[in-house]
Design a protein around this motif. Structure first.
Motif, PDB file in Angstrom:
ATOM      1  N   ASN A  30      -5.446   4.912   3.698  1.00  0.00           N
ATOM      2  CA  ASN A  30      -5.038   4.376   2.400  1.00  0.00           C
ATOM      3  C   ASN A  30      -3.660   4.904   2.000  1.00  0.00           C
ATOM      4  OD1 ASN A  30      -6.011   2.694   0.084  1.00  0.00           O
ATOM      5  ND2 ASN A  30      -5.563   4.591  -1.004  1.00  0.00           N
ATOM      6  N   GLN A  31      -3.432   6.195   2.209  1.00  0.00           N
ATOM      7  CA  GLN A  31      -2.127   6.782   1.881  1.00  0.00           C
ATOM      8  C   GLN A  31      -1.018   6.174   2.757  1.00  0.00           C
ATOM      9  OE1 GLN A  31      -3.342   8.046  -1.143  1.00  0.00           O
ATOM     10  NE2 GLN A  31      -1.441   9.139  -0.789  1.00  0.00           N
ATOM     11  N   LEU A  32      -1.312   5.964   4.029  1.00  0.00           N
ATOM     12  CA  LEU A  32      -0.325   5.316   4.911  1.00  0.00           C
ATOM     13  C   LEU A  32      -0.033   3.899   4.432  1.00  0.00           C
ATOM     14  CD1 LEU A  32      -1.586   6.615   8.357  1.00  0.00           C
ATOM     15  CD2 LEU A  32       0.729   6.942   7.446  1.00  0.00           C
ATOM     16  N   GLY A  33      -1.057   3.227   3.919  1.00  0.00           N
ATOM     17  CA  GLY A  33      -0.855   1.885   3.368  1.00  0.00           C
ATOM     18  C   GLY A  33       0.058   1.900   2.158  1.00  0.00           C
ATOM     19  N   LEU A  34      -0.163   2.858   1.276  1.00  0.00           N
ATOM     20  CA  LEU A  34       0.703   2.977   0.092  1.00  0.00           C
ATOM     21  C   LEU A  34       2.142   3.280   0.496  1.00  0.00           C
ATOM     22  CD1 LEU A  34      -1.692   5.015  -2.220  1.00  0.00           C
ATOM     23  CD2 LEU A  34      -1.001   2.618  -2.515  1.00  0.00           C
ATOM     24  N   LEU A  35       2.294   4.145   1.472  1.00  0.00           N
ATOM     25  CA  LEU A  35       3.625   4.499   1.961  1.00  0.00           C
ATOM     26  C   LEU A  35       4.318   3.278   2.559  1.00  0.00           C
ATOM     27  CD1 LEU A  35       5.648   6.813   2.378  1.00  0.00           C
ATOM     28  CD2 LEU A  35       4.512   7.287   4.558  1.00  0.00           C
ATOM     29  N   ALA A  36       3.604   2.510   3.353  1.00  0.00           N
ATOM     30  CA  ALA A  36       4.178   1.297   3.943  1.00  0.00           C
ATOM     31  C   ALA A  36       4.527   0.275   2.864  1.00  0.00           C
ATOM     32  CB  ALA A  36       3.199   0.691   4.957  1.00  0.00           C
ATOM     33  N   GLU A  37       3.685   0.186   1.853  1.00  0.00           N
ATOM     34  CA  GLU A  37       3.924  -0.772   0.776  1.00  0.00           C
ATOM     35  C   GLU A  37       5.216  -0.456   0.026  1.00  0.00           C
ATOM     36  OE1 GLU A  37       1.559  -2.810  -2.974  1.00  0.00           O
ATOM     37  OE2 GLU A  37       0.891  -0.859  -2.235  1.00  0.00           O
ATOM     38  N   VAL A  38       5.449   0.803  -0.310  1.00  0.00           N
ATOM     39  CA  VAL A  38       6.667   1.139  -1.049  1.00  0.00           C
ATOM     40  C   VAL A  38       7.912   0.910  -0.197  1.00  0.00           C
ATOM     41  CG1 VAL A  38       5.552   2.772  -2.610  1.00  0.00           C
ATOM     42  CG2 VAL A  38       6.659   3.624  -0.554  1.00  0.00           C
ATOM     43  N   GLN A  39       7.735   0.891   1.113  1.00  0.00           N
ATOM     44  CA  GLN A  39       8.856   0.600   2.008  1.00  0.00           C
ATOM     45  C   GLN A  39       8.964  -0.904   2.302  1.00  0.00           C
ATOM     46  OE1 GLN A  39       9.464   3.708   5.260  1.00  0.00           O
ATOM     47  NE2 GLN A  39       7.323   4.029   4.686  1.00  0.00           N
ATOM     48  N   GLU A  40       8.099  -1.680   1.652  1.00  0.00           N
ATOM     49  CA  GLU A  40       8.032  -3.128   1.815  1.00  0.00           C
ATOM     50  C   GLU A  40       7.688  -3.544   3.238  1.00  0.00           C
ATOM     51  OE1 GLU A  40      11.531  -4.894   0.057  1.00  0.00           O
ATOM     52  OE2 GLU A  40      11.023  -4.081  -1.910  1.00  0.00           O
ATOM     53  N   ASN A  41       6.950  -2.696   3.940  1.00  0.00           N
ATOM     54  CA  ASN A  41       6.412  -3.027   5.251  1.00  0.00           C
ATOM     55  C   ASN A  41       4.984  -3.519   5.005  1.00  0.00           C
ATOM     56  OD1 ASN A  41       5.487  -3.212   7.858  1.00  0.00           O
ATOM     57  ND2 ASN A  41       6.185  -1.176   8.472  1.00  0.00           N
ATOM     58  N   TYR A  42       4.905  -4.756   4.525  1.00  0.00           N
ATOM     59  CA  TYR A  42       3.646  -5.277   4.020  1.00  0.00           C
ATOM     60  C   TYR A  42       2.593  -5.497   5.099  1.00  0.00           C
ATOM     61  CZ  TYR A  42       6.396  -5.911  -0.212  1.00  0.00           C
ATOM     62  OH  TYR A  42       7.183  -5.701  -1.312  1.00  0.00           O
ATOM     63  N   SER A  43       3.013  -5.877   6.298  1.00  0.00           N
ATOM     64  CA  SER A  43       2.020  -6.082   7.356  1.00  0.00           C
ATOM     65  C   SER A  43       1.366  -4.754   7.737  1.00  0.00           C
ATOM     66  CB  SER A  43       2.646  -6.764   8.574  1.00  0.00           C
ATOM     67  OG  SER A  43       3.694  -5.987   9.104  1.00  0.00           O
ATOM     68  N   GLU A  44       2.147  -3.690   7.817  1.00  0.00           N
ATOM     69  CA  GLU A  44       1.602  -2.362   8.105  1.00  0.00           C
ATOM     70  C   GLU A  44       0.701  -1.895   6.963  1.00  0.00           C
ATOM     71  OE1 GLU A  44       0.959   1.321  10.096  1.00  0.00           O
ATOM     72  OE2 GLU A  44       1.744  -0.592  10.818  1.00  0.00           O
ATOM     73  N   ALA A  45       1.124  -2.139   5.742  1.00  0.00           N
ATOM     74  CA  ALA A  45       0.317  -1.756   4.580  1.00  0.00           C
ATOM     75  C   ALA A  45      -1.043  -2.454   4.629  1.00  0.00           C
ATOM     76  CB  ALA A  45       1.049  -2.093   3.287  1.00  0.00           C
ATOM     77  N   ALA A  46      -1.041  -3.734   4.929  1.00  0.00           N
ATOM     78  CA  ALA A  46      -2.299  -4.486   4.986  1.00  0.00           C
ATOM     79  C   ALA A  46      -3.227  -3.918   6.052  1.00  0.00           C
ATOM     80  CB  ALA A  46      -2.018  -5.961   5.251  1.00  0.00           C
ATOM     81  N   ILE A  47      -2.684  -3.607   7.209  1.00  0.00           N
ATOM     82  CA  ILE A  47      -3.497  -3.039   8.298  1.00  0.00           C
ATOM     83  C   ILE A  47      -4.135  -1.735   7.846  1.00  0.00           C
ATOM     84  CG2 ILE A  47      -3.352  -1.927  10.571  1.00  0.00           C
ATOM     85  CD1 ILE A  47      -1.161  -4.066  11.229  1.00  0.00           C
ATOM     86  N   ARG A  48      -3.350  -0.867   7.241  1.00  0.00           N
ATOM     87  CA  ARG A  48      -3.857   0.447   6.819  1.00  0.00           C
ATOM     88  C   ARG A  48      -4.892   0.325   5.704  1.00  0.00           C
ATOM     89  NH1 ARG A  48      -2.881   3.578  11.115  1.00  0.00           N
ATOM     90  NH2 ARG A  48      -0.663   3.712  11.579  1.00  0.00           N
TER      91      ARG A  48
END
Length: 108
Positions: A30-48
């Motif tokens: 979940n934390q990795l998803g939040l980190l990816a989201e703030v970097q606008e790496n949405y596909s990675e955020a969704a996976i996490r």
């Protein structure tokens, strides 16, 4: 700073995998998803977020499940990517209509 945080979380995840601490892995996903989201790496955020959601379902942790689902709802609202919905459908073994109903129950 984001790269350093990501390295920290990935290292933490490795330790949790080695230790067999499956539940704590979800928190880190979940934390990795939040980190990816703030970097606008949405596909990675969704996976996490999906990884976290799946584990929280297994542990029947409704609070953390709702947190992960809310993260996915926010991500879907941002991206309008229905792949996110389809991945939730698969993870929960449900329908897209039910996922949208769950989204509607969450507070914005």
């Amino acid at each position: 700073e984001y790269e350093q945080a990501q390295q920290y979380y990935l290292q933490s995840l490795d330790y949790k995998i080695e230790a067999g601490d499956y539940y704590s892995q979800a928190v880190t996903y979940n934390q990795l998803g939040l980190l990816a989201e703030v970097q606008e790496n949405y596909s990675e955020a969704a996976i996490r977020f999906i990884q976290a959601l799946s584990i929280f379902v297994e542990f029947e942790d409704n609070y953390k499940f709702a947190t992960a689902l809310n993260n996915l709802k926010r991500l879907h609202n941002t991206t309008k990517d229905d792949t996110i919905l389809n991945n939730i459908v698969t993870a929960l073994n449900t329908t897209q209509e039910e996922v949208l109903n769950l989204f509607a129950q969450l507070e914005d």
